[in-house]
Write a protein that holds these residues in place. Sequence first.
Motif, PDB file in Angstrom:
ATOM      1  N   GLU A  46      31.158  38.497  87.685  1.00  0.00           N
ATOM      2  CA  GLU A  46      30.415  39.619  87.131  1.00  0.00           C
ATOM      3  C   GLU A  46      29.044  39.685  87.786  1.00  0.00           C
ATOM      4  N   LEU A  47      28.426  40.836  87.699  1.00  0.00           N
ATOM      5  CA  LEU A  47      27.083  41.036  88.243  1.00  0.00           C
ATOM      6  C   LEU A  47      26.131  41.126  87.062  1.00  0.00           C
ATOM      7  N   ARG A  48      25.197  40.187  87.014  1.00  0.00           N
ATOM      8  CA  ARG A  48      24.277  40.128  85.878  1.00  0.00           C
ATOM      9  C   ARG A  48      22.829  40.180  86.346  1.00  0.00           C
ATOM     10  N   ARG A  49      21.974  40.703  85.478  1.00  0.00           N
ATOM     11  CA  ARG A  49      20.532  40.690  85.729  1.00  0.00           C
ATOM     12  C   ARG A  49      19.941  39.523  84.957  1.00  0.00           C
ATOM     13  N   VAL A  50      19.501  38.494  85.649  1.00  0.00           N
ATOM     14  CA  VAL A  50      18.930  37.312  85.012  1.00  0.00           C
ATOM     15  C   VAL A  50      17.729  36.833  85.822  1.00  0.00           C
ATOM     16  N   GLY A  51      16.777  36.224  85.130  1.00  0.00           N
ATOM     17  CA  GLY A  51      15.632  35.645  85.822  1.00  0.00           C
ATOM     18  C   GLY A  51      14.859  36.639  86.669  1.00  0.00           C
ATOM     19  N   GLY A  52      14.819  37.919  86.251  1.00  0.00           N
ATOM     20  CA  GLY A  52      14.065  38.915  86.995  1.00  0.00           C
ATOM     21  C   GLY A  52      14.779  39.499  88.190  1.00  0.00           C
ATOM     22  N   GLY A  53      16.082  39.242  88.324  1.00  0.00           N
ATOM     23  CA  GLY A  53      16.812  39.777  89.472  1.00  0.00           C
ATOM     24  C   GLY A  53      18.301  39.850  89.186  1.00  0.00           C
ATOM     25  N   VAL A  89      -0.055  21.850  78.889  1.00  0.00           N
ATOM     26  CA  VAL A  89       1.098  22.357  78.144  1.00  0.00           C
ATOM     27  C   VAL A  89       2.173  22.769  79.148  1.00  0.00           C
ATOM     28  N   PHE A  90       3.418  22.718  78.688  1.00  0.00           N
ATOM     29  CA  PHE A  90       4.547  22.971  79.573  1.00  0.00           C
ATOM     30  C   PHE A  90       5.382  24.150  79.073  1.00  0.00           C
ATOM     31  N   ALA A  91       6.015  24.830  80.029  1.00  0.00           N
ATOM     32  CA  ALA A  91       6.894  25.958  79.713  1.00  0.00           C
ATOM     33  C   ALA A  91       8.067  25.937  80.690  1.00  0.00           C
ATOM     34  N   THR A  92       9.109  26.646  80.335  1.00  0.00           N
ATOM     35  CA  THR A  92      10.272  26.719  81.219  1.00  0.00           C
ATOM     36  C   THR A  92       9.993  27.674  82.386  1.00  0.00           C
ATOM     37  N   THR A  93      10.797  27.588  83.427  1.00  0.00           N
ATOM     38  CA  THR A  93      10.594  28.362  84.646  1.00  0.00           C
ATOM     39  C   THR A  93      11.652  29.462  84.791  1.00  0.00           C
ATOM     40  N   ALA A  94      11.481  30.258  85.835  1.00  0.00           N
ATOM     41  CA  ALA A  94      12.488  31.274  86.151  1.00  0.00           C
ATOM     42  C   ALA A  94      13.815  30.612  86.522  1.00  0.00           C
ATOM     43  N   ALA A  95      13.737  29.416  87.130  1.00  0.00           N
ATOM     44  CA  ALA A  95      14.966  28.694  87.480  1.00  0.00           C
ATOM     45  C   ALA A  95      15.744  28.307  86.230  1.00  0.00           C
TER      46      ALA A  95
END
Length: 218
Positions: free
Chosen positions: A68-75, A156-162
């Motif tokens: 399938e073609l999905r839009r995830v992580g800004g792309g 402080v830490f946050a999750t990434t686009a990856a």
Amino acid sequence: MSEPETETEVAPPSAAEVSGALEALLLLADEPTSELTLAEAVGAPEAVVLEALESLSAFYDETGRGFELRRVGGGWRYWTRVEHADVIAAHVVGGQTGRLSQAALETLAVIAYQQPVSRGRVAAIRGVNVDGVIRTLVARGLVEEAGHDAETGAAVFATTAAFLEKMGLGGLEDLPPLAPHLPEVAELEAELSALASPAPGPAPSGVPDADSDERTTA
């Protein structure tokens, strides 16, 4: 006297005309590709590219393709369908090393739901030291520093686009709700604080216990 020739305005390509080129580009992509990048590559407006991508995605769904073609992580990126996960796991993932440990997965979950969050707060929630685990998550590109706490100055830490890409999420708002049987973080921290507090010692000699049935007489 002849009229000066005017340049003929070339109409932009249609969604159908760029679909094939978009498929070719996305097949080569090893990470989500934005609509802007794809539009520049095929020489079409972003609106046309978006229309083509949505049309391709619907076509793959309607025809029951294995991907399938999905839009995830800004792309946009191709993904195999979840119903084929067992086959793929047995063929590709089975026997591979380098998976995240249970401790790393738990720490990643805390950061994902509490971000931005300090190392100390994560440690308090999990009840163990998380320095090494966070270093592993940073090295894997799943977590990154996202500033400093306004009160303590701690990083402080946050999750990434990856992280979003690997989880197949379009954004943090797509994170599934926490399981209803799990305690709220605030309640969990309160319990940890209570366990960490010293237990009250015995009453000093000569001072009657508040719960004692003994009474003094004149």
